[in-house]
Design a protein around this motif. Structure first.
Motif, PDB file in Angstrom:
ATOM      1  N   MET A   1      32.880  28.281  29.350  1.00  0.00           N
ATOM      2  CA  MET A   1      32.313  29.354  30.161  1.00  0.00           C
ATOM      3  C   MET A   1      32.896  30.694  29.704  1.00  0.00           C
ATOM      4  O   MET A   1      34.099  30.823  29.524  1.00  0.00           O
ATOM      5  N   THR A   2      32.036  31.694  29.519  1.00  0.00           N
ATOM      6  CA  THR A   2      32.499  33.000  29.085  1.00  0.00           C
ATOM      7  C   THR A   2      33.026  33.806  30.266  1.00  0.00           C
ATOM      8  O   THR A   2      32.708  33.518  31.435  1.00  0.00           O
ATOM      9  N   GLN A   3      33.815  34.827  29.950  1.00  0.00           N
ATOM     10  CA  GLN A   3      34.328  35.687  31.006  1.00  0.00           C
ATOM     11  C   GLN A   3      33.188  36.347  31.775  1.00  0.00           C
ATOM     12  O   GLN A   3      33.237  36.441  33.013  1.00  0.00           O
ATOM     13  N   GLY A   4      32.154  36.783  31.063  1.00  0.00           N
ATOM     14  CA  GLY A   4      31.017  37.423  31.730  1.00  0.00           C
ATOM     15  C   GLY A   4      30.345  36.489  32.722  1.00  0.00           C
ATOM     16  O   GLY A   4      29.976  36.905  33.834  1.00  0.00           O
ATOM     17  N   ALA A   5      30.176  35.230  32.345  1.00  0.00           N
ATOM     18  CA  ALA A   5      29.553  34.258  33.241  1.00  0.00           C
ATOM     19  C   ALA A   5      30.443  33.999  34.455  1.00  0.00           C
ATOM     20  O   ALA A   5      29.943  33.833  35.582  1.00  0.00           O
ATOM     21  N   VAL A   6      31.754  33.963  34.235  1.00  0.00           N
ATOM     22  CA  VAL A   6      32.698  33.777  35.338  1.00  0.00           C
ATOM     23  C   VAL A   6      32.557  34.914  36.344  1.00  0.00           C
ATOM     24  O   VAL A   6      32.457  34.688  37.564  1.00  0.00           O
ATOM     25  N   ILE A   7      32.530  36.143  35.842  1.00  0.00           N
ATOM     26  CA  ILE A   7      32.447  37.315  36.722  1.00  0.00           C
ATOM     27  C   ILE A   7      31.122  37.341  37.469  1.00  0.00           C
ATOM     28  O   ILE A   7      31.079  37.569  38.694  1.00  0.00           O
ATOM     29  N   ASP A   8      30.029  37.095  36.772  1.00  0.00           N
ATOM     30  CA  ASP A   8      28.708  37.127  37.419  1.00  0.00           C
ATOM     31  C   ASP A   8      28.614  36.079  38.518  1.00  0.00           C
ATOM     32  O   ASP A   8      28.120  36.358  39.625  1.00  0.00           O
ATOM     33  N   GLY A   9      29.067  34.869  38.227  1.00  0.00           N
ATOM     34  CA  GLY A   9      29.008  33.813  39.224  1.00  0.00           C
ATOM     35  C   GLY A   9      29.891  34.100  40.418  1.00  0.00           C
ATOM     36  O   GLY A   9      29.520  33.835  41.571  1.00  0.00           O
ATOM     37  N   LEU A  10      31.052  34.683  40.154  1.00  0.00           N
ATOM     38  CA  LEU A  10      31.991  34.990  41.225  1.00  0.00           C
ATOM     39  C   LEU A  10      31.451  36.085  42.138  1.00  0.00           C
ATOM     40  O   LEU A  10      31.506  35.982  43.369  1.00  0.00           O
ATOM     41  N   LEU A  11      30.911  37.151  41.549  1.00  0.00           N
ATOM     42  CA  LEU A  11      30.364  38.242  42.360  1.00  0.00           C
ATOM     43  C   LEU A  11      29.190  37.765  43.209  1.00  0.00           C
ATOM     44  O   LEU A  11      29.037  38.186  44.367  1.00  0.00           O
ATOM     45  N   ALA A  12      28.350  36.892  42.645  1.00  0.00           N
ATOM     46  CA  ALA A  12      27.235  36.348  43.418  1.00  0.00           C
ATOM     47  C   ALA A  12      27.748  35.531  44.598  1.00  0.00           C
ATOM     48  O   ALA A  12      27.208  35.598  45.712  1.00  0.00           O
ATOM     49  N   TYR A  13      28.800  34.762  44.371  1.00  0.00           N
ATOM     50  CA  TYR A  13      29.386  33.961  45.439  1.00  0.00           C
ATOM     51  C   TYR A  13      30.009  34.856  46.511  1.00  0.00           C
ATOM     52  O   TYR A  13      29.842  34.615  47.717  1.00  0.00           O
ATOM     53  N   MET A  14      30.721  35.887  46.106  1.00  0.00           N
ATOM     54  CA  MET A  14      31.368  36.784  47.061  1.00  0.00           C
ATOM     55  C   MET A  14      30.349  37.560  47.887  1.00  0.00           C
ATOM     56  O   MET A  14      30.637  37.977  49.009  1.00  0.00           O
ATOM     57  N   ALA A  15      29.145  37.749  47.344  1.00  0.00           N
ATOM     58  CA  ALA A  15      28.108  38.512  48.044  1.00  0.00           C
ATOM     59  C   ALA A  15      27.522  37.748  49.224  1.00  0.00           C
ATOM     60  O   ALA A  15      26.871  38.345  50.093  1.00  0.00           O
ATOM     61  N   THR A  16      27.733  36.426  49.284  1.00  0.00           N
ATOM     62  CA  THR A  16      27.260  35.657  50.429  1.00  0.00           C
ATOM     63  C   THR A  16      28.116  35.979  51.646  1.00  0.00           C
ATOM     64  O   THR A  16      29.181  36.582  51.531  1.00  0.00           O
ATOM     65  N   ASP A  17      27.640  35.574  52.810  1.00  0.00           N
ATOM     66  CA  ASP A  17      28.328  35.948  54.038  1.00  0.00           C
ATOM     67  C   ASP A  17      29.345  34.926  54.516  1.00  0.00           C
ATOM     68  O   ASP A  17      30.165  35.213  55.370  1.00  0.00           O
ATOM     69  N   HIS A  18      29.273  33.704  54.006  1.00  0.00           N
ATOM     70  CA  HIS A  18      30.224  32.689  54.418  1.00  0.00           C
ATOM     71  C   HIS A  18      30.291  31.620  53.337  1.00  0.00           C
ATOM     72  O   HIS A  18      29.521  31.647  52.377  1.00  0.00           O
TER      73      HIS A  18
END
Length: 359
Positions: A1-18
């Protein structure tokens, strides 16, 4: 997994409410696999403990790295020279040796701070006039707290928000003028800064015989504690004096608990009763553990706080602090720094980590 993919996936997860437990586990295990591959000191530590990508099945299984490991090693998935920002600790437990936390990009840290701050401190208000009792980010470019407060002013501060602490010290004259203005025009006001700065402010206002009744909606945010840095107060006296001198309800005196080694902060819901329960957003989870074994202590018993912060995507998600806490249903109670046998256990945990990580 690339750093960019890690960041994108993480930000998408953090954007959820719970986040249900299984979703948090999925994210934590992805980051563990990434850090296990790219962070070699961490990999050696995990191997010494018999923890690999195959054997770690839950975020609770991820070995917790003692925070002092950040002082001895470069805990980073990228070369240190590639970091956009390096935050450094200000502690003096190892003389001039400072812990370093490398951030390839501040996008994750900034998102973590602003989403959490909006919910826990702003509580529905878009902007508020702020006074900051801490040096600017220009003066302290390697301070995570300076960056945190700069974000608060930029994203949530009304026009004419001010810093009141510079190399020359506290600008008490200007600060008093700001507080008098807030009283006069009935505009809610927020004071933010290091806990020890508030102790100095209380002392100065006492000398001058000054007190205020700030408008409804005014707030205080303190962080960092003040032991050894200024006149020491009990927490009860500290918040009682803040409330009395500034005319702010104690439930609007909010304490933030964070550290350089984390990318996410915890907040309480005011300090009307002490100790106040600390909680964080859905991308951070905490355990109360025995520092040597890493095993959780029974609920209600004191232990050392260990945090799994998914926003720590480049270093290590899971850190072992030197803070004593007790788990409660909604979060944890922060009881102070480790002393006695707990402190000895933390030191031995650091020694064990360094022996494993250095091979």
């Amino acid at each position: 997994m690339t750093q960019g993919a890690v960041i994108d996936g993480l930000l998408a997860y953090m954007a959820t409410d719970h986040s249900p437990e299984d979703e948090f586990d999925q994210q934590a295990l992805k980051l563990f696999a990434y850090q296990y591959q790219h962070n070699r000191p961490f990999q050696r530590f995990c191997q010494q403990r018999g923890k690999t990508v195959r054997t770690v099945k839950s975020w609770r299984d991820i070995p917790a790295v003692p925070i002092n490991g950040f002082k001895e090693l470069t805990l980073s998935c990228i070369p240190a020279s590639d970091a956009e920002r390096v935050f450094m600790t200000s502690g003096t437990t190892q003389g001039d040796v400072k812990g370093k936390h490398h951030h390839p990009t501040l996008s994750v840290y900034d998102y973590s701070m602003t989403k959490n701050f909006r919910q826990r401190f702003m509580q529905g208000r878009e902007r508020i006039r702020m006074g900051v009792l801490f040096p600017t980010e220009t003066l302290l470019p390697n301070s995570s707290l300076a960056h945190y407060l700069a974000l608060a002013v930029k994203e949530f501060g009304a026009q004419e928000s001010h810093y009141f602490l510079a190399r020359e010290g506290l600008d008490i004259v200007r600060l008093i003028a700001e507080l008098e203005r807030a009283e006069r025009v009935a505009e809610p006001y927020a004071l933010l800064g290091a806990s020890y700065s508030f102790v100095h402010l209380l002392d100065e206002l006492h000398k001058l015989g000054k007190s205020f009744v700030l408008p409804q909606g005014s707030k205080v945010l303190d962080t960092g504690g003040f032991k050894g840095l200024s006149r020491e107060l009990s927490m009860e006296d500290f918040y009682a004096q803040l409330s009395s001198v500034l005319g702010i309800e104690r439930r609007q005196c909010i304490n933030m608990y964070g550290m350089t080694e984390l990318s996410t902060q915890f907040y309480d819901s005011g300090n009307a009763a002490l100790p106040a329960v600390k909680t964080g957003p859905h991308w951070i989870r905490s355990r109360v553990v025995d520092p040597l074994s890493g095993k959780e202590v029974p609920r209600g018993e004191r232990g050392i706080l260990a945090h799994c912060d998914l926003a720590n995507f480049n270093s290590v998600t899971t850190i072992l602090t030197e803070d004593v806490g007790v788990a409660v249903n909604s979060g944890f109670l922060l009881l102070g720094r480790a002393q006695g046998s707990a402190a000895k256990g933390c030191s031995l945990a650091v020694e064990e980590f360094l022996q494993a990580a250095l091979g």
